[in-house]
Scaffold this motif. Structure first.
Motif, short mmCIF file in Angstrom:
data_model
loop_
_atom_site.label_atom_id
_atom_site.label_comp_id
_atom_site.label_asym_id
_atom_site.label_seq_id
_atom_site.Cartn_x
_atom_site.Cartn_y
_atom_site.Cartn_z
N SER A 162 -10.44 5.45 1.27
CA SER A 162 -9.70 6.53 1.92
C SER A 162 -9.31 6.19 3.36
CB SER A 162 -10.50 7.83 1.87
OG SER A 162 -11.70 7.69 2.59
N GLY A 163 -10.11 5.38 4.05
CA GLY A 163 -9.79 5.01 5.43
C GLY A 163 -8.45 4.28 5.54
N ASN A 164 -8.25 3.28 4.70
CA ASN A 164 -7.00 2.53 4.70
C ASN A 164 -5.84 3.41 4.26
OD1 ASN A 164 -5.27 0.33 4.94
ND2 ASN A 164 -5.71 -0.41 2.89
N MET A 165 -6.11 4.29 3.31
CA MET A 165 -5.05 5.16 2.81
C MET A 165 -4.64 6.19 3.86
SD MET A 165 -5.53 5.86 -1.15
CE MET A 165 -6.81 7.01 -0.83
N THR A 166 -5.60 6.71 4.62
CA THR A 166 -5.28 7.69 5.65
C THR A 166 -4.29 7.10 6.65
OG1 THR A 166 -7.40 8.81 5.39
CG2 THR A 166 -6.24 9.16 7.47
N TYR A 167 -4.54 5.87 7.07
CA TYR A 167 -3.63 5.18 7.99
C TYR A 167 -2.24 5.05 7.38
CZ TYR A 167 -1.48 1.29 10.48
OH TYR A 167 -0.59 0.50 11.17
N THR A 168 -2.17 4.64 6.13
CA THR A 168 -0.89 4.45 5.46
C THR A 168 -0.19 5.78 5.22
OG1 THR A 168 -1.78 2.46 4.41
CG2 THR A 168 0.25 3.34 3.50
N ILE A 169 -0.94 6.79 4.84
CA ILE A 169 -0.36 8.12 4.64
C ILE A 169 0.20 8.64 5.95
CG2 ILE A 169 -0.96 10.53 4.13
CD1 ILE A 169 -2.76 9.32 1.85
N ASP A 170 -0.50 8.40 7.05
CA ASP A 170 0.02 8.79 8.37
C ASP A 170 1.37 8.13 8.63
OD1 ASP A 170 -2.20 10.36 8.89
OD2 ASP A 170 -3.17 8.88 10.21
N LYS A 171 1.49 6.85 8.29
CA LYS A 171 2.76 6.12 8.49
C LYS A 171 3.87 6.72 7.63
CE LYS A 171 2.76 1.67 8.21
NZ LYS A 171 2.46 0.30 7.80
N LEU A 172 3.56 7.01 6.37
CA LEU A 172 4.56 7.60 5.48
C LEU A 172 4.96 9.00 5.94
CD1 LEU A 172 3.14 6.42 2.04
CD2 LEU A 172 5.32 5.71 3.06
N TYR A 212 -3.54 18.16 -0.26
CA TYR A 212 -2.77 17.39 -1.23
C TYR A 212 -1.67 16.62 -0.51
CZ TYR A 212 -5.13 19.85 -4.96
OH TYR A 212 -6.09 20.33 -5.81
N ILE A 213 -1.37 15.47 -1.07
CA ILE A 213 -0.29 14.63 -0.56
C ILE A 213 0.86 14.74 -1.54
CG2 ILE A 213 0.35 12.31 0.20
CD1 ILE A 213 -2.06 13.58 1.73
N ASP A 214 2.05 14.99 -1.03
CA ASP A 214 3.22 15.13 -1.90
C ASP A 214 4.45 14.59 -1.17
OD1 ASP A 214 4.72 15.75 -4.11
OD2 ASP A 214 4.31 17.90 -4.05
N PHE A 215 5.51 14.38 -1.93
CA PHE A 215 6.77 13.93 -1.35
C PHE A 215 7.46 15.06 -0.59
CE2 PHE A 215 6.87 10.75 -4.90
CZ PHE A 215 6.98 9.62 -4.11
N THR A 266 0.83 -1.21 0.00
CA THR A 266 0.00 0.00 0.00
C THR A 266 0.87 1.25 0.00
OG1 THR A 266 -1.70 -1.22 1.21
CG2 THR A 266 -1.90 1.17 1.17
N GLU A 267 1.91 1.26 0.83
CA GLU A 267 2.83 2.40 0.84
C GLU A 267 3.45 2.59 -0.54
OE1 GLU A 267 4.53 2.43 5.40
OE2 GLU A 267 5.23 0.86 4.04
N PHE A 268 3.86 1.48 -1.15
CA PHE A 268 4.47 1.54 -2.48
C PHE A 268 3.49 2.12 -3.48
CE2 PHE A 268 5.50 -0.08 -6.66
CZ PHE A 268 6.88 0.10 -6.74
N MET A 269 2.24 1.66 -3.46
CA MET A 269 1.24 2.11 -4.43
C MET A 269 0.93 3.60 -4.26
SD MET A 269 -1.21 -1.27 -4.46
CE MET A 269 -2.48 -0.53 -5.45
N ILE A 270 0.86 4.06 -3.02
CA ILE A 270 0.60 5.49 -2.77
C ILE A 270 1.77 6.32 -3.30
CG2 ILE A 270 0.45 7.24 -0.94
CD1 ILE A 270 -1.28 5.15 0.62
N MET A 271 2.98 5.89 -2.99
CA MET A 271 4.16 6.63 -3.44
C MET A 271 4.27 6.58 -4.96
SD MET A 271 6.77 5.58 -0.38
CE MET A 271 8.17 6.51 -0.96
N TYR A 272 3.92 5.47 -5.55
CA TYR A 272 3.94 5.35 -7.02
C TYR A 272 2.96 6.34 -7.66
CZ TYR A 272 3.81 3.31 -11.67
OH TYR A 272 3.87 3.13 -13.03
N ALA A 273 1.77 6.43 -7.07
CA ALA A 273 0.76 7.36 -7.60
C ALA A 273 1.26 8.79 -7.54
CB ALA A 273 -0.56 7.22 -6.82
#
Length: 148
Positions: free
Chosen positions: A68-78, A97-100, A41-48
């Protein structure tokens, strides 16, 4: 019709072989992603984000087919790792927005170099002309199932 006959129908055989191939390839790819120190999931978010630039959580979810619920958790981790950041839209403060981060960009670049090398190694057993022909055939079959 017995199962042996059923499994030898070309359309059924195609789906069985495709499913086994997909599972085999993605199993190896996912194991390598874990070796990079992230999960799928982290990989897929970062890839996007790497592919499309700064995105909202909703935009990311649409691109990687995730809630979005699962992504919010993963985005918090990243974000805790210091790899991504949330940026409020100046025109609409409700949009985030989510960015590097700079560290995230550097880590992503390093991970992708290693990951692409791994992918090339995985596929080195397949002649590139066979791979190209297979891609063309799969696109042709896929288009036959596209909904209009």
């Amino acid at each position: 019709m017995d199962m042996k006959e059923f499994n030898n129908i070309p359309e059924i055989k195609f789906m069985i072989v495709l499913g086994k191939m997909e599972a085999s390839i993605f199993n190896k790819v996912e194991r390598h992603i874990k070796k990079l120190g992230i999960n799928k999931t982290e990989f897929m978010i970062m890839y996007a984000i790497a592919s499309h630039g700064s995105l909202t959580i909703q935009d990311i979810g649409e691109r990687i087919s995730m809630t979005s619920g699962n992504m919010t958790y993963t985005i918090d981790k990243l974000e805790k790792k210091g790899w991504i950041k949330r940026v409020r839209c100046p025109e609409d403060r409700r949009r985030i927005y989510i960015d590097f981060t700079e560290e995230g960009k550097a880590n992503w670049s390093k991970m992708m170099d290693e990951h692409m090398s791994h992918i090339k190694d995985l596929f080195s057993v397949v002649d590139s002309s066979i791979l190209s022909e297979t891609i063309s055939n799969m696109k042709l079959i896929g288009r036959a199932f596209d909904e209009e």
